[in-house]
Structure formats: C-alpha cells, structure tokens
Design an enzyme around this catalytic site. Structure first.
Site: not given
Ligand code: PMT
Length: 397
Positions: A276, A207, A339, A321, A286
C-alpha cells in the site's frame, strides 16, 4: 469415449504393467498410440502393444512412418492426453531439461495435451534430490503425476518407487480426459505474489506472499481452456504451460500492466499482496548507517483493485482477496463495497494453513449481498477451482 491417448513406455521393469494400462484404456473405448523408447524394447516387445492398442507402435525416430498419423508432430497434435508409463528417472530428467533426442521426448516437447507421468524406479533414485527437483519443476509447469507406491521393488529393496497400480493410473487418465474445458473462450487476468518497493539499490519493502495462490488460479484456469494472463510480482514459481506471464516488481508497475489489460478480461482475480505504501524517495546509493535513528517517509501507492472497481463493465467479474489479521469478515465486507467487487476471498493470516506460503488456504468467500461461504482447509489448487466455478457462474452470456 472418442478420444486419443498417446502412451510413452520407457525402459524399466514395470514396462510390462504398461500393457495392462493400454488394455484398460482400450476397454474405455479410447484410441491409443504407443511410443516406446529403445530401452523399453529391451523389457517388452512392441508387438504386445501393437496387439493391445490395435495401432502401429512407434519405436524409432528415423524409421519411415507407416502412416502420416504416427509422425511425431502428428501424434503430438492427435493426443488428448499424453501418458508416460512407467517413467524412468532418466526420462523425467530429459523432459525437465528440454532434451528431445528420440521419438518419445520430441513428441512430448511438441504436444499441447495434458501430460500425465507415472514414475517407477528404485527408492534411492526416486528420493534423489535431483530427481525430486526435476519432478517439482514438471509439476510447476502443470504436468500431472501419479505418485509411485511403496512396497517391494524389483531390485529387492523396500520403499517408494513402485509403479502405481494400472487401475489408479487409468482412473487418473480418465479424470484428466473428462476435465471440462468450460472456460474456453474466456479471458482471465490473475495477479499473484508480492510487490517489492525499493528503498535504495540494496533494500526494499515487501511481504511474505509466495505467489502460490495466484499461480494455482492461473494453472487451473488454463487447464479449463481459458486464455490467461498472469501479472506476477517476484516469486520462485514457474508458471504453468499456456499461462502468459508478465513480471513486475513494484505496485506502480503492477498497476500499469493490470490496467493495460483490464478491458480485455472477462474475469479478474486479484490474489497479489500489493504494497500500500512505497518509500517517497528512492536513494540512488546505498544509505549509510549513522549513530542516530532513521525513518523512511512513505507515499501511498495506488489501489489497483479500487481503480478496477471504478472501471468495471457490466459483463466483467471482479474478484478480490482480503488478507487480515483481525476482524476478517467485517474488513472483507467493507472491501467488497468500496472496491465494487463481485465477491471477495477472505483469509485470516493468523490461522495455521491459511494465507502466505502454505500449499493450503482457509477462506470465507463473501458475496456482494453479504452471503458467506465458509470453506474448510483445502489445497490452494482446489480453492482455485472453487473461485473459478463461482466467477464463471457470475459471467453474463
Ligand atoms: O501468495 P501466497 O503465499 O500463496 O499467499 C496468498 C495470499 C495470502 C497473498 C492471498 O491469499 C491473499 O490474501 N491476497 C491478497 C493480499 C492483500 O493484499 O490483501 P489486502 O486485504 O491488503 O487487499 C485487498 C485486495 O486489494 C487484494 O485483492 C489486493 O490484491 C488488492 N490491492 C491491495 C492494495 C493495493 N494497493 N492494490 C490492490 O489491488
């Protein structure tokens, strides 16, 4: 203020202004030691700094030290702040390249004190991409800068490169000296950047995360005295001095490294953008194109944050986040419950100046009880301070 500032003076015409800086620092009650480079001594006499600082001025690496206190390691350790004023392009380049060939550069290399650099040089030199790259490298390493001003330069040119006013430099120095070490003794685990899921040896799923958000949190936490481990997906960033970085690629690798350290941490801040899903099968070779369509079967990756929420102990603070493109608050609120988070930082990826890549972010912070704090657009570094303030206040002594 019962603190020490080591002032490095390098060889530029603005060296005479360093005398004013030293005088102002003394008026703030600071202990000041001055180190001059050879070239600096062509512009201003060490005696000026000796009179103003009321301390012996170090001018030669190999001279027999008058007191143990001015030996380079001793000065490096004594400094609460290291200020280089003015700083030439040459000295910026030396620090950025790890060159330690005189008293000033060896002491800088040996210090753990915050470093504040006040550049002064001709505009073309300042704008030279090599100098800019060096400055960026030092900023990424957590060094602080007082931007030069625009105006008429000593060489007669007009432009950016004039040493900032002594008052501005001293105010920034005082601000850094006053920076609280309120997270001293705290252990903080931060995740940053994207994860990268291989499809075959040449392709992957990832991403747009640059890592800027997580690296800003790690930088600010270290500056406030915390012990910080940063688990980072692939980024182009350099971690700040003092941050212990562990590099990972895939979500499974991040899962393993985060879980290993979870019990150790008082605060966990999960700003990484984690994939995810991963390809169910990674081809050893390849994958060759054919005339028909092609689809990749994906397998669900573990949710790291969810697992941490299950294992969370009473004394730990867990911050997530939420990156959304629709129904930001509704989706973020669900994540807090699911969570088991103390709070969540929600950013809408569709907003200009928010989310991926930019130096700024626009977020809403949501508490466990659903209370919202809508934040204005701010630098990621400022937001990092805000997140740390909030997490610190939730820590149980
Ligand atoms: O890195 P930058 O360019 O500065 O950008 C910042 C950012 C947009 C990446 C940051 O601000 C941000 O939003 N990070 C979380 C991105 C994310 O994965 O969001 P989510 O809504 O999909 O996940 C929710 C939370 O679960 C997050 O804290 C994530 O780290 C966590 N997660 C998600 C999926 C997974 N399989 N395991 C996780 O731990």
């Amino acid at each position: 203020m019962n603190k020490n500032v080591v002032v490095g003076v390098t060889g530029g015409i603005a060296a005479y202004k360093a005398a004013d800086v030293v005088s102002r620092l003394k008026k703030h009650g600071l202990d000041v030691n001055v180190i001059m480079t050879k070239s600096a001594q062509r512009f201003i006499n060490p005696l000026t700094f000796q009179s103003l600082s009321q301390n012996y001025v170090v001018t030669d690496m190999f001279e027999e030290p008058k007191t143990w206190e001015v030996e380079h390691i001793a000065l490096a350790q004594k400094a609460d702040l290291f200020l280089v004023v003015p700083t030439t392009a040459n000295v910026i380049g030396k620090i950025a390249s790890g060159i330690a060939d005189d008293m000033l550069s060896t002491t800088i290399m040996a210090t753990k004190a915050p470093i504040l650099i006040a550049p002064a040089m001709n505009t073309n030199m300042y704008e030279n991409p090599i100098v800019q790259e060096n400055i960026q490298k030092l900023k990424n390493l957590g060094m602080h800068f007082v931007e030069p001003a625009e105006g008429r330069l000593a060489c007669g040119d007009y432009g950016k490169g004039k040493l900032a006013e002594p008052e501005v430099i001293v105010n920034r120095a005082i601000e850094l000296l006053n920076q609280q070490k309120d997270l001293k003794g705290k252990k903080i685990l931060v995740t940053a950047g994207p994860t990268k899921e291989p499809i075959d040896p040449v392709r992957y799923i990832t991403n747009h995360s640059s890592g800027k958000m997580g690296y800003a949190v790690a930088e600010k936490a270290v500056a406030r005295g915390a012990e910080v481990v940063l688990i980072s997906g692939p980024t182009n960033l350099t971690q700040s001095a003092g941050v212990k970085k562990v590099d990972v690629n895939t979500t499974n690798e991040m899962y393993k490294e985060v879980l290993k350290r979870f019990e150790w941490a008082d605060i966990v801040i999960k700003s990484a953008a984690v994939a995810d899903y991963r390809p169910s099968n990674v081809s050893d070779n390849k994958i060759k194109k054919s005339d028909s369509d092609f689809s990749i079967k994906l397998t669900r990756n573990p949710d790291i944050l969810m697992e941490l929420g299950k294992r969370k102990k009473n004394h730990q603070v867990l911050v997530g986040f939420a990156a959304e493109t629709q129904n930001l608050l509704e989706n973020a609120k669900k994540k807090i419950q699911k969570k088991n988070l103390d709070f969540i930082v929600a950013n809408d990826l569709t907003e200009e100046g928010a989310g991926f890549k930019s130096d700024t972010n626009i977020v809403t912070i949501i508490d466990q009880d659903g209370q919202l704090e809508q934040c204005k657009k701010m630098e990621k570094k400022e937001l990092a301070e805000k997140i740390l303030d909030k997490a610190k206040n939730l820590l149980k002594e």
